[in-house]
Design a protein around this motif. Structure first.
Motif, short mmCIF file in Angstrom:
data_model
loop_
_atom_site.label_atom_id
_atom_site.label_comp_id
_atom_site.label_asym_id
_atom_site.label_seq_id
_atom_site.Cartn_x
_atom_site.Cartn_y
_atom_site.Cartn_z
N THR A 1 -3.34 2.62 -4.10
CA THR A 1 -3.21 3.38 -2.85
C THR A 1 -4.57 3.92 -2.42
OG1 THR A 1 -0.93 4.00 -3.35
CG2 THR A 1 -2.10 5.38 -1.76
N HIS B 1 -7.24 2.57 0.71
CA HIS B 1 -7.29 3.63 1.73
C HIS B 1 -7.95 3.17 3.04
CE1 HIS B 1 -7.84 7.64 3.42
NE2 HIS B 1 -9.12 7.40 3.49
N VAL C 1 3.35 5.10 3.16
CA VAL C 1 2.94 6.33 2.45
C VAL C 1 1.68 6.93 3.06
CG1 VAL C 1 4.05 5.69 0.28
CG2 VAL C 1 1.65 5.04 0.67
N GLU C 2 1.00 6.16 3.89
CA GLU C 2 -0.26 6.59 4.49
C GLU C 2 -0.49 5.73 5.72
OE1 GLU C 2 -3.42 6.34 1.57
OE2 GLU C 2 -4.96 6.20 3.10
N SER D 1 4.57 5.41 11.12
CA SER D 1 4.48 6.79 10.61
C SER D 1 4.86 6.82 9.14
CB SER D 1 5.46 7.69 11.38
OG SER D 1 5.13 7.71 12.73
N VAL D 2 4.28 7.78 8.45
CA VAL D 2 4.64 8.00 7.05
C VAL D 2 6.16 8.22 6.95
CG1 VAL D 2 4.42 9.66 5.15
CG2 VAL D 2 2.38 8.85 6.35
N GLY D 3 6.78 7.56 6.02
CA GLY D 3 8.23 7.68 5.85
C GLY D 3 8.99 6.56 6.53
N ASP D 4 8.32 5.83 7.44
CA ASP D 4 8.98 4.67 8.06
C ASP D 4 9.17 3.57 7.00
OD1 ASP D 4 8.93 5.82 10.54
OD2 ASP D 4 7.32 4.57 11.36
N VAL D 5 10.18 2.76 7.21
CA VAL D 5 10.40 1.60 6.32
C VAL D 5 10.20 0.34 7.14
CG1 VAL D 5 12.04 0.39 4.84
CG2 VAL D 5 12.04 2.90 4.91
N VAL E 1 4.59 0.87 0.22
CA VAL E 1 5.01 0.49 -1.12
C VAL E 1 6.35 -0.22 -1.00
CG1 VAL E 1 5.75 1.36 -3.38
CG2 VAL E 1 3.78 2.39 -2.23
N VAL F 1 7.87 1.20 2.20
CA VAL F 1 7.83 2.60 2.63
C VAL F 1 6.39 2.98 2.96
CG1 VAL F 1 8.33 5.00 2.00
CG2 VAL F 1 9.79 3.14 1.13
N HIS G 1 -2.91 5.12 9.45
CA HIS G 1 -4.01 5.47 10.35
C HIS G 1 -3.81 4.76 11.69
CE1 HIS G 1 -5.83 7.17 6.77
NE2 HIS G 1 -5.54 6.05 6.15
#
Lengths: 127, 127
Positions: A87, A91, A109-110, A117-121, A98, A107, A112
């Motif tokens: 990860t 960067h 996790v980061e 968005s973080v949390g999107d699958v 992941v 998923v 840019h």
């Protein structure tokens, strides 16, 4: 045209082997095989451990370079610290996801990029 | 003097609960309990999931702040993507390690100090 290009991208894979610094003393224990699969929006970085790896392996690990204009999806069976190392290593890319086999998706996790968005699958095609 | 200070640091713990954005609609599924333990060189960030969490939980997660002049050791039972998320979240700290119960130590996955290198294993006191 786009379909052909997409198909081409889908089929382009690269296999990279990462060894410890001292290749002459390399043992199977230290070997991690990486497989890159190029998708339109991300590079799928699959890894395969032939044996159990030790934390020491991280000292000399050289994961394959990827195109930072795309995201990275990590996939493979290995220790959590290997995932966390990767990860950080990846960067400087558009996003990092992941792959979670339990939900058959990646998923985020980061990120840019405003597209993810973080949390999107995201849907991930694992070969 | 140093011993007393160290003891004091060792005993200082903070428990933080992180909820989803909409706390009124909070369910147990979304709850992650964080526990901070201050050590001389690092903050042990322990988490505890009362139930299975979904990737969506990451959207509103607010892990506790730590002192960036020290490192962070992550510990807890949870999905790999939660660890990867936390690795990125705690990026602005001295180093990040992942506690591995199989080796009873913290594996350094990212370091911004010459005192610790990636792949090193540090002793971690888990209470």
């Amino acid at each position: 045209m786009c379909g052909a290009l997409f198909k081409k991208l889908k089929l382009k894979t690269t296999i990279v082997r990462a060894w410890t610094r001292d290749e002459e003393n390399m043992s199977d224990h230290d070997e991690i095989k990486f497989n890159l699969v190029e998708r339109e929006d991300y590079t799928l970085v699959q890894f395969d451990l032939e044996n159990i790896i030790s934390p020491d392996s991280l000292k000399s690990l050289a994961p394959p370079k990827v195109d930072g204009r795309k995201g990275v999806v990590l996939s493979g069976r290995g220790p959590i610290w290997l995932y966390c190392y990767l990860t950080h290593f990846y960067h400087p890319t558009k996003f990092i996801a992941v792959y979670d086999p339990r939900i058959s998706g990646g998923v985020i996790v980061e990120s840019h990029t405003p597209n993810h968005s973080v949390g999107d699958v995201i849907k991930v095609d694992i070969e």
